[in-house]
Design an enzyme around this catalytic site. Structure first.
Site, PDB file in Angstrom:
ATOM      1  N   SER A 298       0.874  -1.172   0.000  1.00 14.53           N
ATOM      2  CA  SER A 298       0.000   0.000   0.000  1.00 14.53           C
ATOM      3  C   SER A 298       0.911   1.221   0.000  1.00 14.53           C
ATOM      4  CB  SER A 298      -0.838  -0.028   1.287  1.00 14.53           C
ATOM      5  OG  SER A 298      -1.372   1.230   1.585  1.00 14.53           O
TER       6      SER A 298
ATOM      7  N   TYR B 147      -2.292  -0.875  10.576  1.00  7.45           N
ATOM      8  CA  TYR B 147      -2.308  -1.133   9.128  1.00  7.45           C
ATOM      9  C   TYR B 147      -0.969  -0.753   8.488  1.00  7.45           C
ATOM     10  CZ  TYR B 147      -3.871  -0.944   4.238  1.00  7.45           C
ATOM     11  OH  TYR B 147      -4.005  -1.145   2.881  1.00  7.45           O
TER      12      TYR B 147
ATOM     13  N   LYS C 203       1.814  -3.045   6.629  1.00  8.98           N
ATOM     14  CA  LYS C 203       2.172  -2.856   5.214  1.00  8.98           C
ATOM     15  C   LYS C 203       3.647  -2.487   5.051  1.00  8.98           C
ATOM     16  CE  LYS C 203      -1.768  -3.887   3.305  1.00  8.98           C
ATOM     17  NZ  LYS C 203      -1.896  -5.064   2.433  1.00  8.98           N
TER      18      LYS C 203
HETATM   19  N1  LIG Z   1      -8.657  -0.084  -1.313  1.00 10.04           N
HETATM   20  C1  LIG Z   1      -7.578   0.621  -1.052  1.00 10.04           C
HETATM   21  O1  LIG Z   1      -7.637   1.875  -0.963  1.00 10.04           O
HETATM   22  C2  LIG Z   1      -6.251  -0.064  -0.891  1.00 10.04           C
HETATM   23  C3  LIG Z   1      -5.085   0.702  -1.060  1.00 10.04           C
HETATM   24  C4  LIG Z   1      -3.854   0.082  -0.892  1.00 10.04           C
HETATM   25  C5  LIG Z   1      -3.768  -1.266  -0.596  1.00 10.04           C
HETATM   26  N2  LIG Z   1      -4.927  -1.988  -0.448  1.00 10.04           N
HETATM   27  C6  LIG Z   1      -4.768  -3.411  -0.132  1.00 10.04           C
HETATM   28  O2  LIG Z   1      -5.360  -4.181  -1.145  1.00 10.04           O
HETATM   29  C7  LIG Z   1      -5.735  -5.454  -0.634  1.00 10.04           C
HETATM   30  C8  LIG Z   1      -7.177  -5.751  -1.032  1.00 10.04           C
HETATM   31  O3  LIG Z   1      -8.001  -4.790  -0.407  1.00 10.04           O
HETATM   32  P1  LIG Z   1      -9.356  -4.247  -1.044  1.00 10.04           P
HETATM   33  O4  LIG Z   1      -9.257  -2.780  -1.070  1.00 10.04           O
HETATM   34  O5  LIG Z   1      -9.663  -4.988  -2.263  1.00 10.04           O
HETATM   35  O6  LIG Z   1     -10.347  -4.606   0.161  1.00 10.04           O
HETATM   36  P2  LIG Z   1     -11.679  -5.497   0.210  1.00 10.04           P
HETATM   37  O7  LIG Z   1     -12.126  -5.393   1.607  1.00 10.04           O
HETATM   38  O8  LIG Z   1     -12.577  -5.103  -0.890  1.00 10.04           O
HETATM   39  O9  LIG Z   1     -11.141  -6.969  -0.091  1.00 10.04           O
HETATM   40  C9  LIG Z   1     -10.378  -7.694   0.817  1.00 10.04           C
HETATM   41  C10 LIG Z   1     -10.719  -9.167   0.658  1.00 10.04           C
HETATM   42  O10 LIG Z   1      -9.867  -9.906   1.545  1.00 10.04           O
HETATM   43  C11 LIG Z   1     -10.666 -10.894   2.173  1.00 10.04           C
HETATM   44  N3  LIG Z   1     -10.074 -11.271   3.458  1.00 10.04           N
HETATM   45  C12 LIG Z   1     -10.048 -10.549   4.604  1.00 10.04           C
HETATM   46  N4  LIG Z   1      -9.462 -11.259   5.575  1.00 10.04           N
HETATM   47  C13 LIG Z   1      -9.109 -12.449   5.033  1.00 10.04           C
HETATM   48  C14 LIG Z   1      -8.464 -13.610   5.538  1.00 10.04           C
HETATM   49  N5  LIG Z   1      -8.090 -13.698   6.824  1.00 10.04           N
HETATM   50  N6  LIG Z   1      -8.238 -14.646   4.694  1.00 10.04           N
HETATM   51  C15 LIG Z   1      -8.634 -14.578   3.407  1.00 10.04           C
HETATM   52  N7  LIG Z   1      -9.263 -13.519   2.878  1.00 10.04           N
HETATM   53  C16 LIG Z   1      -9.489 -12.462   3.685  1.00 10.04           C
HETATM   54  C17 LIG Z   1     -12.032 -10.247   2.355  1.00 10.04           C
HETATM   55  O11 LIG Z   1     -13.064 -11.218   2.560  1.00 10.04           O
HETATM   56  C18 LIG Z   1     -12.169  -9.479   1.057  1.00 10.04           C
HETATM   57  O12 LIG Z   1     -12.794 -10.262   0.063  1.00 10.04           O
HETATM   58  C19 LIG Z   1      -5.526  -5.384   0.883  1.00 10.04           C
HETATM   59  O13 LIG Z   1      -4.290  -5.999   1.203  1.00 10.04           O
HETATM   60  C20 LIG Z   1      -5.462  -3.886   1.133  1.00 10.04           C
HETATM   61  O14 LIG Z   1      -4.718  -3.569   2.291  1.00 10.04           O
HETATM   62  C21 LIG Z   1      -6.161  -1.438  -0.602  1.00 10.04           C
END
Ligand SMILES: NC(=O)c1ccc[n+]([C@@H]2O[C@H](COP(=O)([O-])OP(=O)(O)OC[C@H]3O[C@@H](n4cnc5c(N)ncnc54)[C@H](O)[C@@H]3O)[C@@H](O)[C@H]2O)c1
Length: 263
Positions: free
Chosen positions: A146, A159, A163
């Protein structure tokens, strides 16, 4: 120097494939002709992603799995290899985010965040990476970091700490993988992306600054599909760091490094 990654006939593994960026990675894999091997802790959301992949002409398998379950991931890795051979891409993507005071930390939030966001990717490395190196099929292991891997955010210490650990994990892997040509590693550092993980940020902004500010948070976010497309391009080009909109945090990063080495 590694050659560009050839995806032809390969398979893409995605953890956290039930929503957001993981779902978009699954759809991008299908669009690019790869088989998919998907997992998520949420069975219905996962089944929905597989149905979307199939509706888009793709195919593959899905396994309900908690990334905290190292043994479950190992069985999944074995089954993926039996079904599709050694993967061309693995996205260690599942993650959680929760706000809270850093001064008065909620230990249960820290524990869960570290277990999912740090040990989850480590378990994924443990299940897949050694096998991939042994198979020597050209492949890329992509860890979802991230912007919070690079800079810190108030009230998000659990968080951002988790990360930041992914930066160290990716760098260490890059050093240790340097003596072979088949498997590389990438750290994907998306900026804000319009997914359900933003719900808490949106609610906080709404209560502090009103509806318009909350809407503009979503408007300024990238779409999951845009991030997935960049992630594939970066993985194919074998880039260690895959970033978008990095210029937005460049001043903070520079300040941080300057403080550190006292420039
Ligand atoms: N959305 C943002 O702004 C953003 C920015 C930077 C990084 N990220 C990272 O991207 C990745 C995906 O996030 P997203 O934004 O798609 O969020 P999201 O909440 O839409 O998706 C996350 C998914 O991970 C699954 N999950 C959660 N805990 C779990 C576990 N213990 N085992 C298996 N699956 C699990 C959830 O059920 C969900 O389907 C994450 O690592 C997040 O930190 C997101």
């Amino acid at each position: 120097m590694m050659d560009q990654l050839e995806l032809e006939g390969g398979c893409a593994v995605v953890t956290g494939a039930g929503s957001g960026i993981g779902r978009a990675l699954a759809l991008e894999a299908a669009r690019r002709g790869l088989n998919v091997a998907l997992s998520d802790i949420a069975p219905e959301a996962l089944a929905e992603t597989l149905a979307m992949v199939e509706a888009a002409g793709g195919s593959g398998m899905a396994r309900t799995l908690d990334v905290r379950d190292a043994q479950g991931l190992e069985l999944f890795a074995r089954d993926v290899e039996n079904a599709f051979g050694s993967p061309a891409l693995v996205f260690a993507n599942a993650g959680v985010l929760k706000y809270g005071s850093t001064i008065r930390p909620d230990l249960s939030v820290w524990r869960r965040t570290v277990e999912v966001n740090v040990l989850g990717p480590v378990n994924t490395v443990h299940a897949f990476l050694g096998r991939m190196v042994d198979a020597a099929r050209p492949a890329q292991f992509v860890i979802t970091g991230s912007m919070g891997s690079l800079v810190s955010v108030p009230e998000l210490a659990s968080y951002t700490a988790s990360k930041h650990a992914m930066w160290a994990l990716a760098d260490s892997l890059a050093i240790e993988l340097a003596d072979q040509d088949a498997v590389g590693v990438s750290l994907l550092c998306p900026p804000r992306v319009d997914t359900p993980i933003l719900n808490e940020s949106e609610a906080r902004i709404r209560s502090a600054q009103g509806e318009e500010a909350a809407r503009s948070l979503r408007r300024s976010a990238m779409t999951p599909a845009e991030v997935a497309s960049c992630a594939f391009d970066g993985a194919i080009a074998r880039r260690l760091y895959i970033t978008q909109q990095i210029e937005g945090i460049a001043p903070l990063l520079r300040q941080r490094i300057a403080k550190l080495i006292d420039l």
